[in-house]
Design a protein around this motif. Structure first.
Motif, short mmCIF file in Angstrom:
data_model
loop_
_atom_site.label_atom_id
_atom_site.label_comp_id
_atom_site.label_asym_id
_atom_site.label_seq_id
_atom_site.Cartn_x
_atom_site.Cartn_y
_atom_site.Cartn_z
N ALA A 64 32.64 9.47 6.97
CA ALA A 64 33.10 8.33 7.78
C ALA A 64 31.95 7.75 8.60
O ALA A 64 32.12 7.43 9.77
N GLY A 65 30.77 7.66 8.01
CA GLY A 65 29.61 7.08 8.67
C GLY A 65 28.91 8.01 9.65
O GLY A 65 27.94 7.61 10.29
N ASP A 66 29.35 9.25 9.77
CA ASP A 66 28.77 10.20 10.71
C ASP A 66 28.04 11.29 9.92
O ASP A 66 28.62 11.92 9.03
N SER A 67 26.76 11.52 10.22
CA SER A 67 25.99 12.58 9.57
C SER A 67 26.35 13.91 10.21
O SER A 67 26.17 14.09 11.42
N VAL A 68 26.86 14.83 9.42
CA VAL A 68 27.29 16.14 9.92
C VAL A 68 26.83 17.23 8.96
O VAL A 68 26.60 16.98 7.77
N TYR A 69 26.70 18.44 9.48
CA TYR A 69 26.42 19.60 8.66
C TYR A 69 27.75 20.27 8.33
O TYR A 69 28.59 20.45 9.20
N LEU A 157 21.60 27.37 14.29
CA LEU A 157 22.10 26.22 13.52
C LEU A 157 21.10 25.07 13.58
O LEU A 157 20.19 25.08 14.40
N PRO A 158 21.27 24.06 12.75
CA PRO A 158 20.29 22.97 12.66
C PRO A 158 20.42 21.92 13.77
O PRO A 158 20.60 20.74 13.52
N GLU A 159 20.34 22.35 15.03
CA GLU A 159 20.35 21.46 16.20
C GLU A 159 21.56 20.53 16.24
O GLU A 159 21.50 19.41 16.72
N SER A 160 22.66 21.01 15.73
CA SER A 160 23.89 20.24 15.68
C SER A 160 25.04 21.20 15.39
O SER A 160 24.82 22.24 14.77
N PRO A 161 26.25 20.85 15.82
CA PRO A 161 27.36 21.72 15.40
C PRO A 161 27.54 21.64 13.89
O PRO A 161 27.20 20.64 13.26
N VAL A 162 28.07 22.69 13.33
CA VAL A 162 28.34 22.76 11.90
C VAL A 162 29.85 22.77 11.70
O VAL A 162 30.56 23.53 12.36
N LEU A 163 30.34 21.93 10.80
CA LEU A 163 31.75 21.93 10.46
C LEU A 163 31.96 23.06 9.46
O LEU A 163 31.50 22.98 8.33
N LEU A 164 32.61 24.10 9.92
CA LEU A 164 32.74 25.33 9.15
C LEU A 164 34.10 25.37 8.48
O LEU A 164 35.13 25.37 9.16
N ASN A 165 34.10 25.36 7.16
CA ASN A 165 35.34 25.47 6.38
C ASN A 165 35.61 26.94 6.15
O ASN A 165 34.88 27.61 5.43
N ALA A 166 36.67 27.46 6.78
CA ALA A 166 37.02 28.87 6.66
C ALA A 166 38.00 29.04 5.49
O ALA A 166 38.97 28.30 5.39
#
Length: 167
Positions: A64-69, A157-166
């Motif tokens: 959605a236009g947002d760069s995330v890990y 982590l890479p200087e950003s929160p990570v969206l973790l799929n459990a």
């Protein structure tokens, strides 16, 4: 009769040999198929690699236009039960449970009521600030965490929160 039979075998053998020959057109169609597959992956908002990347760590994606890990890990609570959410905002990863538990306690004191420490199957411990049932919901929560905590250290982590799929 034998001559006809030999002629028939020779014709079949010749057609088999010439039919299996790779052609430039065959190579071109395989290349075009691979190119279409890569373009389809780009259309799914996957960022192409710009250097060496591993497959076993967080991957940078555009959602959605947002760069995330984003990462996928089998995680459990400290008592070994299945983690209750499908997605988490991971803000730290540690080798020792005490560090992850301390980070989760600090997050709860800051107002993150659902903060927790989760253990992955490779014995790494994740400190998570929040959880959600969908990728889009957790992406919004991660953006809020980044906005509210601009100087957060994100240990491991890479200087950003990570969206973790459990799972």
């Amino acid at each position: 009769m034998k001559g006809l039979f030999r002629l028939l075998i020779a014709a079949v053998a010749l057609s088999c040999v010439t039919a299996c020959k790779p052609t430039e057109q065959g190579y071109k169609s395989a290349y075009d198929a691979a190119l279409r597959k890569r373009q389809a992956a780009d259309a799914e908002n996957m960022i192409p690699a710009t250097g060496l990347q591993t497959d076993d760590g967080p991957q940078l994606r555009v959602i959605a236009g947002d760069s995330v890990y984003v990462d996928r890990q089998r995680v459990r609570t400290p008592d070994g039960t299945v983690a209750p959410c499908t997605w988490y905002v991971a803000v730290g990863v540690y080798k020792m449970s005490t560090n992850a538990l301390a980070n989760a306690d600090a997050l709860r004191r800051k107002g993150y009521a659902r903060a927790a420490a989760l253990r992955a199957t490779d014995n790494r411990w994740y400190a998570v600030a929040d959880g959600a049932g969908s990728l889009d919901s957790v992406r919004i929560k991660a953006a809020g965490f980044r906005r509210d905590n601009p100087d957060y250290p994100y240990v491991g982590l890479p200087e950003s929160p990570v969206l973790l799929n459990a799972y």
